[in-house]
Enzyme design. Structure first.
Site, PDB file in Angstrom:
ATOM      1  N   GLU A  76      40.631  39.788  35.512  1.00  0.00           N
ATOM      2  CA  GLU A  76      40.641  40.856  36.508  1.00  0.00           C
ATOM      3  C   GLU A  76      41.556  40.495  37.676  1.00  0.00           C
ATOM      4  OE1 GLU A  76      36.972  43.629  36.555  1.00  0.00           O
ATOM      5  OE2 GLU A  76      36.449  41.767  37.547  1.00  0.00           O
TER       6      GLU A  76
ATOM      7  N   SER B 180      41.077  48.631  37.815  1.00  0.00           N
ATOM      8  CA  SER B 180      41.598  50.006  37.845  1.00  0.00           C
ATOM      9  C   SER B 180      41.903  50.534  36.443  1.00  0.00           C
ATOM     10  CB  SER B 180      42.835  50.092  38.749  1.00  0.00           C
ATOM     11  OG  SER B 180      42.497  49.781  40.090  1.00  0.00           O
TER      12      SER B 180
ATOM     13  N   HIS C 181      32.455  37.345  39.118  1.00  0.00           N
ATOM     14  CA  HIS C 181      33.282  38.481  39.540  1.00  0.00           C
ATOM     15  C   HIS C 181      33.936  38.158  40.878  1.00  0.00           C
ATOM     16  CE1 HIS C 181      34.389  42.539  40.841  1.00  0.00           C
ATOM     17  NE2 HIS C 181      34.329  42.878  39.573  1.00  0.00           N
TER      18      HIS C 181
ATOM     19  N   GLU D   7      34.261  39.742  43.505  1.00  0.00           N
ATOM     20  CA  GLU D   7      33.458  40.110  44.686  1.00  0.00           C
ATOM     21  C   GLU D   7      32.381  39.073  44.960  1.00  0.00           C
ATOM     22  OE1 GLU D   7      34.377  44.796  43.846  1.00  0.00           O
ATOM     23  OE2 GLU D   7      32.378  43.999  43.397  1.00  0.00           O
TER      24      GLU D   7
ATOM     25  N   GLY E  33      39.566  48.181  42.111  1.00  0.00           N
ATOM     26  CA  GLY E  33      39.202  49.244  43.034  1.00  0.00           C
ATOM     27  C   GLY E  33      40.345  49.805  43.848  1.00  0.00           C
TER      28      GLY E  33
ATOM     29  N   ASN F 294      31.003  48.435  35.037  1.00  0.00           N
ATOM     30  CA  ASN F 294      30.361  47.632  36.084  1.00  0.00           C
ATOM     31  C   ASN F 294      30.128  48.534  37.288  1.00  0.00           C
ATOM     32  OD1 ASN F 294      29.439  45.635  37.813  1.00  0.00           O
ATOM     33  ND2 ASN F 294      31.479  44.834  38.249  1.00  0.00           N
ATOM     34  N   TRP F 295      28.876  48.932  37.483  1.00  0.00           N
ATOM     35  CA  TRP F 295      28.553  49.882  38.548  1.00  0.00           C
ATOM     36  C   TRP F 295      28.533  49.253  39.938  1.00  0.00           C
ATOM     37  CZ3 TRP F 295      23.873  52.835  35.976  1.00  0.00           C
ATOM     38  CH2 TRP F 295      24.379  53.746  35.051  1.00  0.00           C
ATOM     39  N   LYS F 296      28.415  47.939  40.001  1.00  0.00           N
ATOM     40  CA  LYS F 296      28.317  47.244  41.290  1.00  0.00           C
ATOM     41  C   LYS F 296      27.074  47.746  42.038  1.00  0.00           C
ATOM     42  CE  LYS F 296      33.269  46.686  41.008  1.00  0.00           C
ATOM     43  NZ  LYS F 296      34.575  46.640  41.689  1.00  0.00           N
TER      44      LYS F 296
END
Length: 250
Positions: free
Chosen positions: A168, A214, A95, A97, A174, A9-11
């Site tokens: 998650e 992570s 997600h 975020e 992160g 997942n590159w975001k």
């Protein structure tokens, strides 16, 4: 039999040119899709060029989000219908975020899950965690059950089997602080048991559950060895092609 998946997942990272270059670098070094699915979720601008670059390889290109309507006056949103037409077959939904920064609720995510399925997209539904909740509940993760109940509400057995769930822990995303394999397995086990309570053991045995938070070259092997962990949703470690390949080929 559940096919494992490693998904990056590159975001909000990488330009279109950088994304295409990455795909060209890794696409011929991946395991066969019958053994393990490999995917990359990228910003919307890069999706179509990445699909073209990945053609003929096992690599799947995923969207990081979509809306719950196919079309309309929804400035800035991404249509699930348009994603499928562009060659995208998976989409990340819920997600942490999106929940935290954009205040997405379980009700909204449930609508998005249904819209994705209606457009032949396979949703990867994320369930997050917080350190505070873990402490409050004596290091247990029973609260995650309510989130699963809300996010897959009113889905049929056939529909829910098309969903991939990603556990998650919020505090691990992160931060470099991953859940240990036993903690990760606990969360994924509880999710599977929740699906079993809702839909029966056959459906629960078929649904794919990933761990994210992570994930690195050092811990991916131990995580993947757990019985209820069917893969990994990889964040920062997916941004470097060689690191991503090491994780994919763990």
């Amino acid at each position: 039999m559940r096919v494992p998946m490693i998904a990056g997942n590159w975001k909000m990272n990488k330009t279109v040119d950088e994304a295409v270059a990455f795909v060209k670098q890794v696409k011929d070094q991946l395991p066969p899709a019958s053994q393990q699915e490999t995917a990359l979720a990228a910003p919307t601008l890069a999706l179509v060029p990445m699909v073209s670059a990945a053609a003929g390889s096992p690599l799947k290109v995923m969207a990081e989000n979509c809306y719950y309507k196919d079309s309309g006056a929804f400035t800035g949103e991404t249509s699930p219908k348009a994603l499928y037409a562009a060659g995208i077959h998976h989409v990340i939904l819920g997600h942490s975020e999106r929940r935290n920064y954009f205040h997405e609720t379980d009700e909204l995510i449930n609508k998005k899950v249904k819209a994705a399925l209606e457009n032949n997209l396979c949703p990867i539904v994320c369930c997050d965690d917080t350190m505070g909740r873990r402490i409050a509940y004596d290091q247990k993760i029973h609260w995650v059950v309510n989130r699963i109940l809300a996010d897959v509400k009113d889905l049929s057995e056939d529909e829910v089997e098309k969903v991939t769930i990603a556990y998650e822990p919020n505090w691990a995303i992160g931060t470099g602080q991953s859940a240990d394999p036993d903690q990760a397995e606990e969360g994924c086990y509880l999710i599977r048991q929740t699906i079993s309570d809702m839909y029966g053991s056959k459906v629960a045995d078929n649904i794919r559950i990933l761990y994210g938070g992570s994930v690195t070259t050092k811990n991916v092997g131990a995580l993947m060895a757990q019985p209820d962990i069917d893969g990994a949703l990889v964040g920062v470690s997916s941004l470097d092609p060689q690191t991503f390949l090491q994780i994919v080929n763990h």
